[in-house]
Scaffold this active site. Sequence first.
Site: not given
Ligand code: ADX
Ligand code: SF4
Length: 259
Positions: A134-135, A223, A226, A251
């Site tokens: 999904c990610c 999300c 999650c 992710c």
């Molecule tokens: S993640 O990889 O686990 O989802 P995390 O939530 O720690 O990332 O966020 C680290 C950085 O990744 C954020 O400060 C941002 O720069 C980037 N990031 C994470 N999610 C997003 C998103 N949905 N849109 C844009 N940048 C994101």
């Molecule tokens: Fe899908 Fe969860 Fe990844 Fe979001 S964080 S893209 S809902 S698996």
Amino acid sequence: VADVAPPLESGPLAATGPVASPALVTQLKDELRDAHAMQIVDRALAEFGEDVAISFSGAEDVLLVEYAKESGRPFRVFSLDTGRLHPETYRFFAEVEKHYGIHIEYLFPDAPAVEALVRTKGMFSFYEDGHGECCSIRKVAPLRRRLSDLRAWITGQRRDQSPGTRSTLSHVELDAAFEGTNGALVKFNPLATTSSDDVWAAIRAFDVPYNALHDRGFVSIGCEPCTRQNRPGEHERAARWWWEEATKKECGLHVADDG
Ligand code: ADX
Ligand code: SF4
């Protein structure tokens, strides 16, 4: 809204500045090793202009947007709208746009790919077979598309967010997973060595808007399906993909540059 600035030109951008080479990364890394996050954002914007963008998740990385505004330079911000974010996060995006007079560049996943996934496996397949698929559709592919016409990006990653995967994070690195316009892509992590406490102290000091979920026990926000609220004493990362092993809590957006 009348006072909102038009977005910067999107689409393929001509690479006008220096090539984002490993040598440039080494130079920036040395220069910015002990720099403050605000200086790093300023340097990134000065070096790459409209070929760099802030990757904004809708959480406390809003501080990067504040620092970009403080620099007085033009800047661009993008967010990956997975379609599965909390309602509070969508409202927060709108609040940030209004507060800073910007348009966030939203990236959406490929519709046929999402349709194929949810038609075959349902809306919550990640609880059964992990978040990878999904990610990869909802976050990684749109990010790859976005980064392909940049030469650098700015993230809100910090060492203290994930002892297992981010403990040696640098302020500047060569992206180990994605390519930019010229191939090599520079990745700035201005908050790498900033603690969560210091991020929050700065958010309060600058009176920066923040996601309402933070007042309801959420620390790390991704999300909706999650992410859960943090329990007392647990590490913030424990509340992300909590049904999976700690070593899998990335992710695909961030792959460490071990160089
Ligand atoms: S993640 O990889 O686990 O989802 P995390 O939530 O720690 O990332 O966020 C680290 C950085 O990744 C954020 O400060 C941002 O720069 C980037 N990031 C994470 N999610 C997003 C998103 N949905 N849109 C844009 N940048 C994101
Ligand atoms: Fe899908 Fe969860 Fe990844 Fe979001 S964080 S893209 S809902 S698996």
